[in-house]
Motif scaffolding. Structure first.
Motif, PDB file in Angstrom:
ATOM      1  N   THR A 178      39.974  34.207  49.548  1.00 15.53           N
ATOM      2  CA  THR A 178      38.983  35.218  49.174  1.00 15.53           C
ATOM      3  C   THR A 178      38.945  35.435  47.657  1.00 15.53           C
ATOM      4  O   THR A 178      37.872  35.440  47.033  1.00 15.53           O
ATOM      5  N   CYS A 179      40.113  35.603  47.052  1.00 21.16           N
ATOM      6  CA  CYS A 179      40.178  35.874  45.610  1.00 21.16           C
ATOM      7  C   CYS A 179      39.663  34.704  44.780  1.00 21.16           C
ATOM      8  O   CYS A 179      38.899  34.890  43.815  1.00 21.16           O
ATOM      9  N   LEU A 180      40.061  33.485  45.140  1.00 18.15           N
ATOM     10  CA  LEU A 180      39.639  32.311  44.377  1.00 18.15           C
ATOM     11  C   LEU A 180      38.135  32.084  44.502  1.00 18.15           C
ATOM     12  O   LEU A 180      37.474  31.688  43.528  1.00 18.15           O
ATOM     13  N   ALA A 181      37.585  32.331  45.689  1.00 19.31           N
ATOM     14  CA  ALA A 181      36.135  32.180  45.860  1.00 19.31           C
ATOM     15  C   ALA A 181      35.379  33.177  44.991  1.00 19.31           C
ATOM     16  O   ALA A 181      34.352  32.837  44.384  1.00 19.31           O
ATOM     17  N   ALA A 212      37.371  24.450  39.333  1.00 21.88           N
ATOM     18  CA  ALA A 212      38.800  24.509  39.638  1.00 21.88           C
ATOM     19  C   ALA A 212      39.080  25.575  40.691  1.00 21.88           C
ATOM     20  O   ALA A 212      39.841  25.339  41.647  1.00 21.88           O
ATOM     21  N   TYR A 213      38.439  26.738  40.555  1.00 21.81           N
ATOM     22  CA  TYR A 213      38.689  27.838  41.493  1.00 21.81           C
ATOM     23  C   TYR A 213      38.165  27.506  42.888  1.00 21.81           C
ATOM     24  O   TYR A 213      38.794  27.847  43.899  1.00 21.81           O
ATOM     25  N   PHE A 214      37.013  26.838  42.964  1.00 19.53           N
ATOM     26  CA  PHE A 214      36.461  26.472  44.270  1.00 19.53           C
ATOM     27  C   PHE A 214      37.326  25.407  44.957  1.00 19.53           C
ATOM     28  O   PHE A 214      37.489  25.441  46.177  1.00 19.53           O
ATOM     29  N   ILE A 215      37.845  24.475  44.190  1.00 22.78           N
ATOM     30  CA  ILE A 215      38.720  23.448  44.777  1.00 22.78           C
ATOM     31  C   ILE A 215      39.981  24.088  45.342  1.00 22.78           C
ATOM     32  O   ILE A 215      40.399  23.802  46.479  1.00 22.78           O
ATOM     33  N   PHE A 216      40.591  24.990  44.565  1.00 20.18           N
ATOM     34  CA  PHE A 216      41.803  25.662  45.045  1.00 20.18           C
ATOM     35  C   PHE A 216      41.490  26.574  46.238  1.00 20.18           C
ATOM     36  O   PHE A 216      42.311  26.715  47.147  1.00 20.18           O
ATOM     37  N   ALA A 217      40.295  27.178  46.252  1.00 18.13           N
ATOM     38  CA  ALA A 217      39.890  27.998  47.392  1.00 18.13           C
ATOM     39  C   ALA A 217      39.749  27.140  48.646  1.00 18.13           C
ATOM     40  O   ALA A 217      40.119  27.563  49.756  1.00 18.13           O
ATOM     41  N   GLY A 218      39.234  25.922  48.475  1.00 16.46           N
ATOM     42  CA  GLY A 218      39.104  25.017  49.608  1.00 16.46           C
ATOM     43  C   GLY A 218      40.452  24.668  50.226  1.00 16.46           C
ATOM     44  O   GLY A 218      40.605  24.630  51.459  1.00 16.46           O
ATOM     45  N   PHE A 219      41.436  24.424  49.389  1.00 15.96           N
ATOM     46  CA  PHE A 219      42.777  24.128  49.908  1.00 15.96           C
ATOM     47  C   PHE A 219      43.413  25.364  50.537  1.00 15.96           C
ATOM     48  O   PHE A 219      44.177  25.249  51.499  1.00 15.96           O
ATOM     49  N   SER A 220      43.094  26.539  50.024  1.00 12.55           N
ATOM     50  CA  SER A 220      43.595  27.771  50.641  1.00 12.55           C
ATOM     51  C   SER A 220      43.031  27.934  52.046  1.00 12.55           C
ATOM     52  O   SER A 220      43.751  28.342  52.973  1.00 12.55           O
ATOM     53  N   LEU A 221      41.766  27.604  52.211  1.00 12.20           N
ATOM     54  CA  LEU A 221      41.150  27.666  53.536  1.00 12.20           C
ATOM     55  C   LEU A 221      41.790  26.642  54.472  1.00 12.20           C
ATOM     56  O   LEU A 221      42.063  26.942  55.643  1.00 12.20           O
TER      57      LEU A 221
END
Length: 593
Positions: free
Chosen positions: A423-426, A513-522
């Protein structure tokens, strides 16, 4: 192998007058005492050993944190302008240590099995001292990169051996809390490095040459420092080289403390038994549990370890009767993929470490001043201060894990942490994409983005940060533990290497960068959520392979076979039962049968 003497307390409970078992009052080792955080203080000796041993984690965290601030110090840029200005070279400067750490974690498995956990830690401290000294005294990029490579070799090995050492000296009820102290030490190292570097950045001032105006590229509408044009002929007239050499040299002190102190620390009882030193192992186990050697719980725990070691050794010998030393090492790696339950352990361990890195935490740690500068803060002062505050939040947010890991469990924390990080990274990625080109005109959006960076830190720090070290340290059987942890630790270092190398380039492309890390968080959230039995059953019926995380809370290291469905054949079961009876192990304490 010589059979240790059996305690009368155990023998007397083996049979009653009718020859039947009368062991109702006997419980498996590790089931006594309080759970989790409260249990830590029942045995202050183990707590003290653990806090001291985690200086290895402190070194890792300190080196992680110090590099981000050093890269933002102008006097460092004046000395090494190519590293300061070139995003690719900057990425390689960070990643050289990470790549060397990956190699160190890989090769340390067999070494650790041979020389032991305690000696391995001492040897790697010596290597680290050499690497950190080269970094602090570097006069050219060659020495700087060499120092980072040598230090990385030691740090990779230490992050492999320290969690394993902590897991092997602890009991089941406090193992999660005890191993999570490793992550607390890492965050404390990051915190100390941030504030030391922030303080030393003011030695001589915060600017290299205050009298020369900046001529570099614009950041948020203001010119920045360019070491090729903004440094006078004789070097910096303001900020001195001590501003970055002192924080790099400081890490020598905790390394020396760890190396000297480990001389007085106990050996791992499990390693001693594996090496055939049973009497020493019983003495060390008694010392660790603060109970006499003939105490019932100490004897049961000792015999459980003995049974596992003998079983693994005899089964391996039967499978590979003529294997030499090299072949024995290779066989350990092959054994990890010899069956689905063992492969599943390896996959769970590697996935945990991979998600721990690809969720983006080290991108923020390595490049925090740069990120806060891009979000509108002054790159020379305010962003460094915000980085220091970030370190405080990072450490304080780790404390709940120590309290909750052995009471709530691993999976609930992993699920909530992954959801919060996603949520935060997105949100941050969206704000950077929409407003990132003109933060001065959108000050409120910039502040919101900074707030969610801190909230992201909280969510990660109580969940994936500590549990990433706990799960791999506890899921492998003893004879494969060092090999398995070396693979999982090398996974975290290789993914860490990729993050360190690619982040500077990704940060130049909006919110990517933030969207890529958000994808891995999901993806991390979904991998844990598939542990729901109904979902697992449906997916399995569709012939898909499911990688899910079993709950390991409260299980002894010898009970992990059941958690991963690693059932032995009837012949192996009978073999294990025979070993247990030969050792005099009470029936209710036969954890692997």
């Amino acid at each position: 192998m010589s059979q240790p003497p059996r305690s009368n307390s155990i023998e007397s409970k083996q049979e009653d007058g009718n020859g039947s078992s009368s062991v109702s009052d006997l419980v498996p080792a590790g089931s006594e005492g309080r759970v989790g955080f409260r249990g830590l203080f029942e045995n202050k000796f183990i707590l003290g050993i653990s806090l001291f041993s985690t200086l290895g984690g402190f070194l890792f965290g300190y080196d992680q944190g110090v590099v981000s601030n050093v890269l933002a110090i102008e006097s460092f840029g004046a000395k090494f302008p190519a590293i300061y200005m070139n995003a690719t070279l900057k990425g390689w400067f960070v990643s050289t240590l990470l790549l060397a750490a990956w190699f160190g974690a890989n090769v340390n498995g067999p070494v650790c099995d041979k020389i032991g956990r305690k000696v391995d830690i001492i040897c790697n401290v010596v290597i680290f001292l050499l690497g950190s000294s080269l970094q602090a005294g570097a006069m050219s990029p060659v020495y700087l990169f060499a120092g980072r490579a040598i230090a990385g070799l030691a740090i990779g090995s230490l992050t492999h051996v320290v969690p394993m050492y902590l897991a092997e000296i602890s009991s089941a009820k406090i193992r999660g809390s005890l191993v999570s102290l490793q992550q607390l030490a890492i965050t404390f190292g990051i915190l100390v490095s941030y504030w030391i570097a922030y303080g030393t950045s003011h030695i001589g001032g915060t600017r290299c040459a205050p009298e020369i105006p900046y001529t570099g590229a614009l950041l948020n509408g203001r010119p920045t420092f360019d070491p090729y044009t903004d440094v006078p002929p004789g070097g910096c007239t303001g900020q001195t080289q001590a501003s970055w050499r002192v924080p790099l040299a400081f890490q020598v002190f905790p390394a020396l403390c760890l190396g000297v102190g480990m001389l007085f620390m106990p050996y791992s009882p499990r390693w001693l038994i594996e090496r055939g030193r049973e009497e020493e192992a019983l003495e060390e186990l008694s010392r660790l549990r603060r109970k006499p050697a003939d105490n019932r719980s100490v004897r049961i725990e000792f015999l459980e370890i003995m049974a596992e070691v003998r079983f693994a050794r005899e089964v391996t010998k039967a499978a590979y009767p003529n294997a030499g030393p090299v072949r024995q090492i290779i066989n350990k790696y092959l054994a990890l993929i010899s069956s689905w339950p063992k492969s599943k352990r390896l996959i769970v361990g590697c996935l945990t470490m991979m998600f721990q890195q690809f969720m983006g935490i080290n991108a923020l740690i390595y490049y925090a001043p740069t990120i806060f500068g891009q979000l509108g803060l002054d790159p020379n002062t305010t962003s460094l201060f915000a980085t220091g505050v970030y370190g405080i939040v990072n450490m304080l947010s780790t404390l709940p894990a120590i309290v909750l890991l052995d009471s709530v469990g691993r999976r609930p924390l992993l699920i909530s942490g992954a959801a919060g990080c996603f949520t935060c990274l997105a949100i941050v990625g969206s704000l950077v994409t929409v407003y990132g080109k003109d933060w001065p005109a959108h000050a409120v959006a910039a502040r919101i983005a900074i707030v969610f960076v801190f909230i992201y830190d909280v969510n990660f720090s109580y969940s994936w940060a500590p549990i990433g070290w706990v799960i791999p340290s506890e899921i492998f059987p003893l004879h494969l533990r060092s090999t398995g942890i070396s693979i999982t630790t090398s996974t975290t270092w290789f993914t860490n290497f990729l993050v360190g190398l690619l982040t500077p380039m990704m940060l130049n492309v909006g919110g990517m960068a933030y969207f890529i890390f958000a994808g891995f968080s999901l993806a991390a959230l979904l991998s844990v959520r598939t542990s729901n039995p109904k979902i697992v059953s449906k997916i399995r019926s569709a012939r898909f392979i499911v990688f899910f995380f079993p709950e390991t809370k409260g299980r002894t290291l010898e009970e992990m076979d059941a958690a991963f469905g690693d059932n032995t054949t009837d012949r192996e079961r009978e073999h294990m039962e025979g070993i247990c009876r030969e050792l005099g192990l009470p029936d209710r304490a036969l954890l692997n049968v």
